[in-house]
Design a protein around this motif. Structure first.
Motif, mmCIF file in Angstrom:
data_model
loop_
_atom_site.group_PDB
_atom_site.id
_atom_site.type_symbol
_atom_site.label_atom_id
_atom_site.label_comp_id
_atom_site.label_asym_id
_atom_site.label_seq_id
_atom_site.Cartn_x
_atom_site.Cartn_y
_atom_site.Cartn_z
ATOM 1 N N TRP A 351 0.774 -1.172 -0.046
ATOM 2 C CA TRP A 351 -0.122 -0.159 -0.070
ATOM 3 C C TRP A 351 1.019 1.359 0.095
ATOM 4 O O TRP A 351 0.527 2.292 -0.583
ATOM 5 C CB TRP A 351 -1.013 0.076 1.179
ATOM 6 N N ASN A 352 2.232 1.161 0.657
ATOM 7 C CA ASN A 352 2.966 2.253 0.759
ATOM 8 C C ASN A 352 3.387 2.646 -0.779
ATOM 9 O O ASN A 352 3.619 3.845 -1.267
ATOM 10 C CB ASN A 352 4.060 2.047 1.531
ATOM 11 N N ALA A 353 3.623 1.565 -1.448
ATOM 12 C CA ALA A 353 4.113 1.774 -2.822
ATOM 13 C C ALA A 353 2.931 1.918 -3.774
ATOM 14 O O ALA A 353 3.261 2.506 -4.926
ATOM 15 C CB ALA A 353 4.933 0.702 -3.225
ATOM 16 N N GLY A 354 1.773 1.548 -3.348
ATOM 17 C CA GLY A 354 0.753 1.670 -4.494
ATOM 18 C C GLY A 354 -0.192 2.770 -3.996
ATOM 19 O O GLY A 354 -0.100 3.908 -4.284
ATOM 20 N N PRO A 355 -1.566 2.457 -3.521
ATOM 21 C CA PRO A 355 -2.385 3.279 -3.329
ATOM 22 C C PRO A 355 -2.079 4.618 -2.570
ATOM 23 O O PRO A 355 -2.805 5.589 -2.686
ATOM 24 C CB PRO A 355 -3.661 2.623 -2.963
ATOM 25 N N PHE A 356 -1.382 4.342 -1.559
ATOM 26 C CA PHE A 356 -1.125 5.453 -0.564
ATOM 27 C C PHE A 356 -0.081 6.533 -0.896
ATOM 28 O O PHE A 356 -0.004 7.318 -0.252
ATOM 29 C CB PHE A 356 -0.903 4.998 0.879
ATOM 30 N N ALA A 357 0.495 6.061 -2.143
ATOM 31 C CA ALA A 357 1.729 6.891 -2.549
ATOM 32 C C ALA A 357 1.164 8.148 -3.003
ATOM 33 O O ALA A 357 1.739 9.379 -3.047
ATOM 34 C CB ALA A 357 2.277 6.067 -3.665
ATOM 35 N N ASP A 418 -6.569 -5.420 -0.503
ATOM 36 C CA ASP A 418 -5.869 -4.514 -1.388
ATOM 37 C C ASP A 418 -6.901 -3.461 -2.285
ATOM 38 O O ASP A 418 -6.847 -2.377 -2.196
ATOM 39 C CB ASP A 418 -5.173 -5.422 -2.544
ATOM 40 N N ALA A 419 -8.135 -4.368 -2.518
ATOM 41 C CA ALA A 419 -9.138 -3.493 -3.015
ATOM 42 C C ALA A 419 -9.762 -2.298 -2.335
ATOM 43 O O ALA A 419 -9.937 -1.421 -2.695
ATOM 44 C CB ALA A 419 -10.156 -4.461 -3.770
ATOM 45 N N ASP A 420 -9.866 -2.826 -1.149
ATOM 46 C CA ASP A 420 -10.293 -1.685 -0.271
ATOM 47 C C ASP A 420 -9.167 -0.756 0.160
ATOM 48 O O ASP A 420 -9.873 0.397 0.247
ATOM 49 C CB ASP A 420 -10.413 -2.545 1.357
ATOM 50 N N ALA A 421 -8.123 -0.882 0.460
ATOM 51 C CA ALA A 421 -7.121 0.146 0.276
ATOM 52 C C ALA A 421 -7.029 0.868 -0.957
ATOM 53 O O ALA A 421 -6.693 2.024 -0.812
ATOM 54 C CB ALA A 421 -5.724 -0.793 0.585
ATOM 55 N N ASP A 422 -7.375 0.274 -2.018
ATOM 56 C CA ASP A 422 -7.350 1.494 -3.039
ATOM 57 C C ASP A 422 -8.575 2.177 -3.120
ATOM 58 O O ASP A 422 -8.509 3.484 -3.331
ATOM 59 C CB ASP A 422 -7.599 0.460 -4.641
ATOM 60 N N ARG A 423 -9.775 1.704 -2.700
ATOM 61 C CA ARG A 423 -10.921 2.363 -2.653
ATOM 62 C C ARG A 423 -10.766 3.570 -1.430
ATOM 63 O O ARG A 423 -11.018 4.698 -1.624
ATOM 64 C CB ARG A 423 -12.061 1.597 -2.232
ATOM 65 N N LEU A 424 -9.998 3.112 -0.522
ATOM 66 C CA LEU A 424 -9.696 4.136 0.549
ATOM 67 C C LEU A 424 -9.047 5.293 0.163
ATOM 68 O O LEU A 424 -9.435 6.482 0.550
ATOM 69 C CB LEU A 424 -9.138 3.425 1.932
ATOM 70 N N ALA A 425 -7.866 5.077 -0.451
ATOM 71 C CA ALA A 425 -7.113 5.789 -1.053
ATOM 72 C C ALA A 425 -7.649 6.980 -2.132
ATOM 73 O O ALA A 425 -7.962 8.193 -1.753
ATOM 74 C CB ALA A 425 -5.693 5.545 -1.653
ATOM 75 N N GLN A 426 -8.285 6.328 -2.817
ATOM 76 C CA GLN A 426 -9.353 7.195 -4.040
ATOM 77 C C GLN A 426 -10.164 8.006 -3.205
ATOM 78 O O GLN A 426 -10.542 9.509 -3.678
ATOM 79 C CB GLN A 426 -9.828 6.130 -4.810
ATOM 80 N N CYS A 427 -11.044 7.315 -2.533
ATOM 81 C CA CYS A 427 -12.411 8.055 -1.812
ATOM 82 C C CYS A 427 -11.661 9.307 -0.826
ATOM 83 O O CYS A 427 -12.186 10.378 -0.605
ATOM 84 C CB CYS A 427 -13.089 7.236 -0.948
ATOM 85 N N THR A 428 -10.567 8.961 -0.247
ATOM 86 C CA THR A 428 -9.950 9.966 0.786
ATOM 87 C C THR A 428 -9.590 11.048 -0.168
ATOM 88 O O THR A 428 -9.548 12.167 0.243
ATOM 89 C CB THR A 428 -8.565 9.322 1.640
#
Length: 438
Positions: A351-357, A418-428
């Motif tokens: 997540w650090n390298a992906g959605p939260f970047a 991972d899909a939830d983390a993607d959604r969390l980052a996008q929505c945030t």
């Protein structure tokens, strides 16, 4: 029952915590009727991703079947018995397992984080009294620290909104510099800041150790300070200084224990053992209230006597509740069976390298930081009312965010995919950009 009906009834009958109730004339409560993994479900069926683990307590999601089964099985045997003069299997087994995990041999139980702090403070002062040094009854705490909102806990808490209203009731203690890495000056590392803070601590201990019972710290992450993170070197230096000056070390792992920082307990990352360890929040996976203070054998032995006055004079009606202990045992079982810590480390790296970047590189976010399963960043020039506005914008995006001042953070359940983390980052990001554009 609809959202509107449940909301009206709550406003008429419930005094909500940490809340100015009049604000709910403009900021409606969110009536929750169900949960499913990392999701909360309201009375109208809308779903919200719980990015803060329902105030940092929920580890493995809502409606986790193994924890529910453990509680149900215990309910068939005994729901509660007082722990004064009695004992039961769940509290004995939980105490044994926590002792084996921490090296601290005796467990004293309470019901919530603040009660754990009260227990630890009283235990520390009473320890010195039993040792013939009753003058050692004051405490050292870090700038921006938070240890709860009961009176003893407030005496070692540096959050003005909590302290100021009750200042006449609060005993004065010693506040020292926080090792918060955000204070780094040009050319300094987080370890350098930790060393500066340790030198400030040493100055206070050298001058006042004869009246100080204990130092209390939140290891590695100061939650209410906006997820202030610091180098483990500070804990090593603090441990050594406490030993040098004859002061106990209390580790408040109420928020950071049970895997939040990447190890089961944050103190492990410094290779130290405190004299007293406070635990609550995630201890039951977020299912029932429970707190525990684990003590060294030396502290326990100082109370062991025929004289009742030398015993630890503290109690709670629901101390060591069997249902809560059963939930805690199930929580420890899940850590072992699911190899949670290893899985979390892999997730955090992805997540650090992906959605939260994208959040880390957002032009308005400063000091993006992470420690285990905690992420945080400070929003520069945040608009007035930022925390409340981002909370509302997040709900519109289907995520539960609860910023601390201008600090945006995530502390999600460990079962997040991972899909939830993607959604969390996008929505945030969408919610953040909406608020910043207003």
């Amino acid at each position: 029952m609809s959202n509107a009906s449940l909301l009206a009834r709550s406003l008429a009958a419930v005094w909500h915590p940490c809340t100015q109730m009049q604000h709910h004339e403009q900021l409606p409560l969110l009536p929750i009727t169900g949960g499913d993994g990392p999701w909360l479900i309201d009375a109208d069926g809308r779903r919200y991703l719980d990015a803060v683990s329902s105030w940092w307590v929920n580890l493995f999601g809502h409606n986790e079947p193994r924890i529910k089964a453990a509680i149900t099985a215990q309910l068939e045997r005994i729901e509660h018995v007082m722990l004064a003069g009695f004992t039961h299997e769940p509290v004995v087994e939980l105490s044994e397992r926590l002792g084996a995990l921490t090296g601290l041999g005796h467990a004293f139980y309470g019901s919530d984080g603040a009660s754990a702090t009260e227990i630890a403070l009283k235990m520390a002062a009473h320890y010195w009294r039993n040792r013939g040094q009753p003058q050692k009854n004051r405490f050292v705490y870090l700038q921006d620290s938070y240890h709860g909102e009961t009176l003893g806990a407030l005496s070692v808490t540096d959050v003005p909104i909590f302290r100021d209203a009750y200042a006449p009731l609060i005993r004065a203690n010693f506040m020292v510099m926080s090792p918060d890495a955000r204070q780094a000056q040009e050319g300094e590392t987080a370890a350098d800041v930790a060393e500066r803070a340790a030198l400030a601590l040493e100055t206070t201990l050298a001058a006042h150790h004869e009246e100080i019972a204990a130092l209390i710290v939140e290891p590695l992450v100061q939650g209410a300070a906006g997820m202030a993170m610091y180098d483990a070197q500070y804990l090593r230096r603090a441990r050594a200084l406490c030993e040098r000056y004859g002061v106990l070390l209390i580790a408040d792992e109420i928020a950071v224990g049970f895997g939040r920082t990447g190890t089961l307990f944050a103190c492990e990352q410094a290779g130290i053992k405190p004299d007293l360890l406070c635990l609550s929040k995630g201890i039951t996976g977020g299912y029932l209230p429970l707190a525990v203070v684990l003590s060294s054998d030396e502290i326990y032995t100082a109370f062991y006597d025929q004289d009742v006055r030398r015993g630890f004079l503290h109690s709670h009606s629901y101390t060591g509740n069997p249902l809560a202990c059963a939930a805690a045992l199930a929580t420890l079982d899940i850590f072992a069976s699911d190899d949670v810590l290893t899985t979390n480390r892999a997730k955090a790296a992805r997540w650090n390298a992906g959605p939260f970047a994208a959040l880390a590189s957002h032009p308005r976010i400063r000091h993006w930081r992470t420690q285990g399963m905690i992420w945080a960043g400070d929003v520069s020039t945040a608009p007035a009312g930022f925390a409340r506005r981002l909370f509302l914008a997040g709900l519109q995006q289907g995520v539960l965010l609860r910023p601390i001042g201008s600090t945006l953070y995530f502390m999600p359940p460990y079962i997040l995919r991972d899909a939830d983390a993607d959604r969390l980052a996008q929505c945030t990001l969408a919610a953040l950009n909406t608020v910043l554009a207003e």
